[in-house]
Design an enzyme around this catalytic site. Sequence first.
Site, mmCIF file in Angstrom:
data_model
loop_
_atom_site.group_PDB
_atom_site.id
_atom_site.type_symbol
_atom_site.label_atom_id
_atom_site.label_comp_id
_atom_site.label_asym_id
_atom_site.label_seq_id
_atom_site.Cartn_x
_atom_site.Cartn_y
_atom_site.Cartn_z
ATOM 1 C CD GLU A 71 -1.279 19.230 21.465
ATOM 2 O OE1 GLU A 71 -1.132 19.910 20.411
ATOM 3 O OE2 GLU A 71 -0.849 18.376 21.792
ATOM 4 C CB ALA A 86 43.882 17.997 27.937
ATOM 5 C CG ASP A 128 39.445 11.784 28.744
ATOM 6 O OD1 ASP A 128 40.976 11.668 29.016
ATOM 7 O OD2 ASP A 128 38.944 12.823 28.247
#
Length: 363
Positions: A47, A164, A202
């Site tokens: 606003e 995987a 990973d």
Amino acid sequence: MARALALAEQAVGLTDPNPRVGCVIVDRDGRVLGQGHTQAAGQAHAEVMALRDAQTHGHDVRGATVYVTLEPCAHHGRTPPCCDALAAAGVGRVVIALGDPNPLVGGQGTARLRAAGIVAEVIPPSHPLAVGAAELNIGFLSRMRTGRPFLRLKVASSLDGRTALANGVSQWITGPEARRDGHAWRRRAGAVLTGIGTAREDNPRLDVRDVETARQPRRVLIDSRLELATDARLLAPPGELLIYHALPDPGDRGRALQDRGAELVSLTDPRGKVDLAAAVRDLGARGVNELHIEAGYRLNGSLLRTGLVDEVLVYLAPMLMGDGRGMADLGALTALDQAPRYRIVDSALLGGDLRLRLRPGAV
């Protein structure tokens, strides 16, 4: 209101832990006088940005109509109340897409506008723009109503449900378009969570790279025994790392991780594992609206079994992988009615892959 919602979407990746809000001010002829969206936490709300925009262009907003996607705030936080700013500007009408469930607002913004002689109305919650505003702020609404973030679990899988190969290799199952989309969902989140298994195998960064973002989400690791290597990429910039563990004393290993900048929190369940529900509550207390999960099948299964997951984001690659790791370890079911059921919220083709967004519950 559609324009205000489009502005609010520009606040994704910027405003957390505050909601994503857009605002448009128009005159009696529908001409736009000012517009804006909420800025980073501690800066101007939508606003105020719209009022500033109108002032910059020399527009008088007295008697104007304001369209805003969330009820104007009515409390002093890091910024003054927006309802007071609108009243001081002399606007004549405020149309609101969504009431604010924050206990510090909760209808007070609308009430104070009306007390100032301004016509204030909230559109029906079933209206498509109200639904859109709610979806855009689904995490903020969850945290305000329940104290916990909205949990979104992301999985990349082959058609036969493999995430995987049996040897752990998973890069890359999906194509670049799907991976870029995954980063866009990371950008929405206040935090991205994974488990120690994924961190070891990973060595992910879990940051936002493939899309532009003004801020990086906090990174969160579930690591019961503090097994994370001190040279793991999760500890490298950008972003902070929060580790939930289940040890009574973090010991030398924990202190080494703290020396690398990690924050450690011990939350133990009766089995000696991390109390996942307590971790989620803690993240809510830290202001996380949306929690994005990219983990392995064991942690996925644990989260799904607890009923903590609000949405599943599945990227399906048109390939078959044979023996390998599944999406989630749910244990052995003995009847089909024990299987969790989901309804498809939406679907999209991304390059050669299919994205499904699902939420619990039968169609």
